[in-house]
Design a protein around this motif. Structure first.
Motif, mmCIF file in Angstrom:
data_model
loop_
_atom_site.group_PDB
_atom_site.id
_atom_site.type_symbol
_atom_site.label_atom_id
_atom_site.label_comp_id
_atom_site.label_asym_id
_atom_site.label_seq_id
_atom_site.Cartn_x
_atom_site.Cartn_y
_atom_site.Cartn_z
ATOM 1 N N ASP A 250 -30.543 -33.083 -30.296
ATOM 2 C CA ASP A 250 -30.082 -31.707 -30.117
ATOM 3 C C ASP A 250 -31.063 -30.931 -29.235
ATOM 4 N N SER A 251 -30.527 -29.925 -28.519
ATOM 5 C CA SER A 251 -31.399 -29.155 -27.619
ATOM 6 C C SER A 251 -32.320 -28.219 -28.401
ATOM 7 N N MET A 252 -31.995 -27.925 -29.670
ATOM 8 C CA MET A 252 -32.782 -26.937 -30.431
ATOM 9 C C MET A 252 -33.918 -27.656 -31.174
ATOM 10 N N PRO A 253 -35.179 -27.293 -30.889
ATOM 11 C CA PRO A 253 -36.299 -28.025 -31.502
ATOM 12 C C PRO A 253 -36.237 -28.072 -33.029
ATOM 13 N N GLU A 254 -35.792 -26.947 -33.663
ATOM 14 C CA GLU A 254 -35.779 -26.939 -35.139
ATOM 15 C C GLU A 254 -34.820 -27.982 -35.707
ATOM 16 N N VAL A 255 -33.717 -28.248 -34.970
ATOM 17 C CA VAL A 255 -32.761 -29.271 -35.440
ATOM 18 C C VAL A 255 -33.431 -30.643 -35.364
ATOM 19 N N ARG A 256 -34.132 -30.891 -34.254
ATOM 20 C CA ARG A 256 -34.797 -32.200 -34.111
ATOM 21 C C ARG A 256 -35.896 -32.347 -35.166
ATOM 22 N N LEU B 240 -37.275 -41.202 -30.602
ATOM 23 C CA LEU B 240 -38.549 -40.822 -31.236
ATOM 24 C C LEU B 240 -39.652 -40.792 -30.182
ATOM 25 N N GLY B 241 -39.652 -41.801 -29.303
ATOM 26 C CA GLY B 241 -40.681 -41.877 -28.251
ATOM 27 C C GLY B 241 -40.667 -40.663 -27.352
ATOM 28 N N THR B 242 -39.452 -40.216 -26.953
ATOM 29 C CA THR B 242 -39.400 -39.082 -26.015
ATOM 30 C C THR B 242 -39.746 -37.772 -26.703
ATOM 31 N N ASN B 243 -39.753 -37.728 -28.022
ATOM 32 C CA ASN B 243 -40.089 -36.478 -28.722
ATOM 33 C C ASN B 243 -41.564 -36.386 -29.108
ATOM 34 N N LEU B 244 -42.354 -37.334 -28.625
ATOM 35 C CA LEU B 244 -43.799 -37.242 -28.877
ATOM 36 C C LEU B 244 -44.396 -36.310 -27.831
ATOM 37 N N ASN B 245 -43.983 -35.056 -27.940
ATOM 38 C CA ASN B 245 -44.374 -34.071 -26.937
ATOM 39 C C ASN B 245 -45.014 -32.900 -27.666
ATOM 40 N N PRO B 246 -46.336 -32.753 -27.540
ATOM 41 C CA PRO B 246 -47.027 -31.731 -28.345
ATOM 42 C C PRO B 246 -46.652 -30.301 -28.000
ATOM 43 N N GLU B 247 -45.815 -30.120 -26.978
ATOM 44 C CA GLU B 247 -45.369 -28.756 -26.673
ATOM 45 C C GLU B 247 -44.598 -28.193 -27.869
ATOM 46 N N PHE B 248 -43.829 -29.080 -28.546
ATOM 47 C CA PHE B 248 -43.128 -28.674 -29.774
ATOM 48 C C PHE B 248 -43.845 -29.358 -30.927
ATOM 49 N N ILE B 249 -44.880 -28.697 -31.437
ATOM 50 C CA ILE B 249 -45.814 -29.398 -32.308
ATOM 51 C C ILE B 249 -45.158 -29.908 -33.586
ATOM 52 N N SER B 250 -44.226 -29.133 -34.183
ATOM 53 C CA SER B 250 -43.623 -29.577 -35.448
ATOM 54 C C SER B 250 -42.642 -30.714 -35.225
ATOM 55 N N VAL B 251 -41.926 -30.661 -34.097
ATOM 56 C CA VAL B 251 -41.006 -31.764 -33.765
ATOM 57 C C VAL B 251 -41.837 -33.026 -33.577
ATOM 58 N N CYS B 252 -42.905 -32.879 -32.802
ATOM 59 C CA CYS B 252 -43.779 -34.007 -32.489
ATOM 60 C C CYS B 252 -44.381 -34.602 -33.772
ATOM 61 N N ASN B 253 -44.858 -33.717 -34.663
ATOM 62 C CA ASN B 253 -45.432 -34.165 -35.942
ATOM 63 C C ASN B 253 -44.444 -34.992 -36.743
ATOM 64 N N ASN B 254 -43.208 -34.443 -36.877
ATOM 65 C CA ASN B 254 -42.224 -35.119 -37.721
ATOM 66 C C ASN B 254 -41.775 -36.439 -37.103
ATOM 67 N N ALA B 255 -41.635 -36.476 -35.751
ATOM 68 C CA ALA B 255 -41.259 -37.731 -35.087
ATOM 69 C C ALA B 255 -42.361 -38.762 -35.306
ATOM 70 N N GLN C 145 -45.088 -50.424 -27.325
ATOM 71 C CA GLN C 145 -45.413 -49.809 -26.018
ATOM 72 C C GLN C 145 -44.605 -48.536 -25.765
ATOM 73 N N MET C 146 -43.458 -48.443 -26.459
ATOM 74 C CA MET C 146 -42.588 -47.275 -26.272
ATOM 75 C C MET C 146 -43.266 -45.998 -26.783
ATOM 76 N N VAL C 147 -44.166 -46.138 -27.767
ATOM 77 C CA VAL C 147 -44.737 -44.937 -28.406
ATOM 78 C C VAL C 147 -46.261 -44.852 -28.329
#
Length: 891
Positions: free
Chosen positions: A660-666, A704-719, A739-741
């Protein structure tokens, strides 16, 4: 040559600006589309600035709107403006900062600040000198406009103005601003103080060099006629109290006298600003010494400030007694204080300072903005903690008059006073409580709703004492009355009663067991009665009840509580854990309701994407709550959730939510994925990655790999956490995905200033890189050959992140992984071995086989370098580390 608009183009832009003021949604959509088209043409921005600065014949709202649209364009696309366009806009701003209209001046000020904040302060060297120069203008509008713009720049870029990057312009600006403290216009005086105030908290050097002049000028303005000036003077003194108390101490007596007057200022904004002084002073070590002799004046002023003002009562609909049938407004219904699920790790410090008071926030939620009543109550609360019983001689004579006062507003403020001092003055209040508590319980049935609701809150502050007495004396009457208030006809009282009851549950725990049937009957009845907003608070009360009485809830009659519509909050996990298998028959409808809600929202989102003109965009907040609820169920039910998952399409829906485009949903999706991985991996495993046999199956791992982005820290943490849980279930089969992550995780753990994670929301601070560190350790545990070659790149931050985490299963698996990787690549740890030693020493009681792993690595290293080198090496250890390693591992 000056840019000139094309007449036809100008008319088109003006029409667009007129249309955009239309309330019609269809017109608004057309305007948005048109704006998108016009933004393709760079000189569209020239038209916008032209309307703002040159078209004096147009009405002010249209001109201002043109500037605000331009501001949004600057925010979004300034880097792609052609240089002539950018230069034209800048020039127009500076030439017109003195427009005759204050609205236009303010809009130009906002525009200048927005350009400056796009990294342009360095690229616009003439801006600050020109604005400072314009301050000298004889024309009031020019001086005021320039000051307005400077104030906004000071607010947005205070650090930059005090940096070498700009050659420290503050050295010129601060003395310049100070000259204007004596200006004949109150608006200019106010701007000048507000500008300087921006630099107090950062202790800007230029201000510190002029601190005595600043304070002298402030004192000169103390009795200014203008409320805005007085407000800024009070704000300055409050901040100086925090950062330069040394400069205020010689004048403290007169400052306190001044603040006593200002806290009673007839302008409430000034009074509020002054009232902050007492809150800040209470945190200073000298508080007791300097304030003791003034309490006799201060306490009545604070108490007086705790009365509802007439405007408060109107805003709170204080005269409306029964509103339970009035539907909640849109903001009430949105689950706005639902905390999205953020995965946390336990830490030594369970709560950051003061978090236990979060729920004690007094009562007026509808007036969530800070006001004089709240500030006075908070000040009395902190001062009660400083002066303890010494406060009571000043308070008790007042309290009697307040608590029995015929006017409800006065009586209500007395009850609030009693609640505010509960924590600090508890010991001194004990002799009066046998008389006061029955009076407060009586106030629970007062005819005024605001009196009933504050009585709930104040009684909750004395719940600990109530529970310490024989139950029939106060607990039973209090509980009986609170349960009646839970069924009150007023929504504010319902809310206050539910919160107070939750506090009572925490204090009383199993003392409540004899009354469980009565409690549950009331809570179930409330379900039929409550509007959306209070349902959330009711679920919290049920969750707390489950935590407090535990297995006592799991009696044949008890689950009467659960065929409940849709519990939108985290209490479900507590209830499920307390009831365990007793909960299964009740959770299927809840589970189904959540799944249906997610499905419907996703379908609506798809329709909206395809046909935005026909369909509304869905409100995804409820979907987030539903995902978090499913997490609560998975966590509470554990393996029992498997049969529910088997009969639903949750995996397919989860695949969509994770994109989903909304970080809170992810964020909530990844938390649910982690919980389902722990509870029923059999259903998660087929979706981890594609195989040749099932190419159509969802593939979770790449997402999961593409969401390892610290810009959205809570999304990144949960992923990151979900990847770690998947590792533990997959074992060696994780190998194709390492290697993916891995590179992203190593990058995250090495980020120099990863922001503090949202783990703070839960009151558990942890090192920001702890979750990535655990997951890297787990990856290494299941695939050491693949991860070990990178050991040297992450071992140091890995060790520093995990030394603060308490012993637990997650830490255990991560350290096993690091030990296995050191086995594969011992060279990777050599340079940072001291950090590894420190991390090992952070264990209080590792399992025996893990302790053996540590022992072998430590002794292996010592044997390899030889006794002398080891001696030299261990000399660097802090004494405590040396002691622990010697005691536990004999090195």
């Amino acid at each position: 040559m000056d840019w000139q608009p094309d007449e036809q183009g100008l008319q088109q832009v003006l029409q667009l600006l007129k249309d955009s003021q239309s309330p019609n949604t269809a017109t608004q959509r057309i305007v948005q589309d048109k704006l998108k088209q016009l933004n393709q043409f760079p000189d569209f921005n020239n038209y916008l600035i032209f309307v703002l600065t040159r078209l004096k014949s147009e009405d002010e709202p249209t001109r201002s709107l043109s500037g605000l649209i331009l501001k949004n364009n600057v925010k979004a696309h300034y880097q792609s403006f052609p240089p002539p366009v950018a230069d034209f806009i800048k020039q127009e701003c500076l030439n017109n900062i003195g427009d005759a209209s204050s609205l236009i001046r303010a809009t130009i000020g906002i525009l200048i600040t927005t350009i400056a904040s796009k990294g342009e302060l360095q690229m616009w060297p003439e801006l600050l000198p020109q604005l400072c120069n314009l301050l000298n203008s004889e024309d009031y509008n020019t001086c005021e406009g320039a000051f307005g713009a400077l104030q906004k720049i000071c607010e947005d870029s205070s650090e930059l103005l005090d940096s070498d990057a700009l050659n420290r312009p503050l050295n010129i600006m601060i003395p310049k601003f100070l000259q204007f403290f004596k200006h004949c216009s109150p608006k200019i005086r106010s701007h000048a103080i507000a500008c300087v105030n921006q630099f107090i908290m950062d202790r800007a050097q230029a201000l510190m060099d002029n601190i005595d002049t600043f304070i002298e000028h402030l004192f000169a303005l103390a009795v200014d006629d203008d409320p805005e000036v007085r407000k800024n003077v009070c704000r300055a003194l409050v901040m100086l109290l925090e950062v330069r108390i040394d400069r205020l101490i010689p004048h403290m007596h007169s400052i306190i006298q001044y603040m006593l007057q200002r806290t009673q200022d007839h302008d409430e904004n000034v009074a509020l600003e002054a009232c902050e002084f007492w809150l800040t002073l209470a945190e200073q070590p000298i508080c007791k010494e300097v304030l003791a002799s003034h309490l006799v004046q201060l306490i009545p002023i604070l108490v007086n400030g705790m009365k509802y003002s007439e405007i408060d009562i109107i805003l709170l609909k204080g005269d409306v007694e029964e509103d339970e049938a009035v539907p909640d407004s849109e903001q009430d219904i949105k689950p706005r204080f639902h905390k999205s699920r953020t995965v946390t790790l336990p830490h030594e410090a369970e709560r950051p300072d003061g978090s236990e008071d979060a729920e004690d926030d007094d009562d007026d939620d509808a007036l969530s903005d800070w006001n004089l009543r709240k500030c006075s109550a908070a000040a009395l609360d902190v001062l009660a903690n400083v002066f303890r019983e010494e406060l009571l001689p000043h308070l008790l004579p007042l309290l009697k008059g307040l608590l029995f006062h015929p006017e409800w507003v006065v009586k209500e403020s007395g009850i609030l006073v009693l609640g505010a001092i509960a924590e600090g003055c508890m010991q001194g209040m004990v002799p009066y409580l046998p008389e006061l508590i029955p009076h407060l319980i009586q106030c629970l049935s007062d005819k005024k709703a605001l009196v009933r609701s504050i009585a709930c809150w104040t009684l909750s502050r004395y719940a600990h004492w109530v529970v310490s007495q024989p139950p029939d004396m106060h607990l039973k009457p209090l509980m009986t009355e609170l349960l009646k208030r839970i069924l009150d006809g007023n929504k504010r009282v319902q809310e206050a009663a539910c919160s107070a009851f939750a506090t009572l549950e925490e204090e009383a725990c199993t003392e409540l067991v004899p009354y469980l049937s009565y409690i549950l009957d009331t809570l179930v009845f409330a379900f039929g009665k409550y509007q959306h907003k209070n349902l959330l608070i009711l679920y919290d009360a049920i969750g707390t009840l489950a935590d407090s009485v535990g297995h006592h809830l799991n009696q044949p009659v008890r689950p009467q509580i659960l065929p409940i519509c849709f519990p939108p909050c985290q209490c479900l996990s507590s209830v499920a854990t307390a009831l365990q298998s007793g909960f299964l028959p009740y959770c299927e409808p809840v589970y189904q309701r959540c799944v249906t809600l997610v499905q419907k929202t996703l379908a609506q989102a798809m329709m909206y994407t395809q046909h935005p003109e026909q369909y509304e965009a869905p409100d995804k907040d409820f979907m987030i709550v539903a995902l978090d609820l499913l997490s609560g169920l998975a966590e509470g039910l554990g393996g029992h959730v498997e049969q529910l998952v088997a009969r639903s399409n949750i995996m397919t829906l989860l695949f969509q939510c994770m994109q989903d485009s909304m970080p809170e949903v992810r964020q909530s999706s990844f938390a649910l994925l982690g919980d389902l991985t722990k509870a029923c991996f059999i259903h998660v495993k087929p979706c981890i990655g594609t195989t040749l046999l099932t190419p159509a199956v969802p593939r979770f791992m790449p997402i999961l790999g593409t969401n390892l982005n610290p810009e959205f820290i809570s999304v990144c943490n949960n992923a990151t956490w979900a990847i770690g849980e998947i590792c533990m279930q997959m074992g060696a089969e994780m190998q194709p995905y390492v290697q993916m992550v891995l590179n992203n995780l190593v990058e995250i753990i090495n980020r120099p200033n990863t922001p503090k994670t949202l783990l703070e929301n839960t009151g558990r601070l942890t090192s920001p890189s702890a979750i990535p560190a655990i997951t890297i350790g787990r990856l290494g545990y299941v695939c050491p050959q693949e991860v070990a070659p990178m050991l040297q790149q992450f071992i140091r931050p890995w060790c520093t992140s995990l030394r603060n985490i308490r012993d637990n299963e997650e830490k255990d698996s991560a350290f096993r992984g690091i030990c296995m990787m050191i086995g594969v690549n011992p060279g990777g740890v050599v340079q940072d071995f001291i950090f590894f030693c420190d991390a090992v020493a952070s264990w209080v009681s590792p399992k025996d086989d893990l302790r053996d792993m540590f022992y072998k690595i430590l002794h292996g290293f010592k044997d390899q370098v030889g006794e002398d080198n080891w001696q030299q090496f261990s000399e660097q250890f802090p004494p405590l580390l040396k002691e622990r390693l010697a005691a536990f591992y004999g090195v």
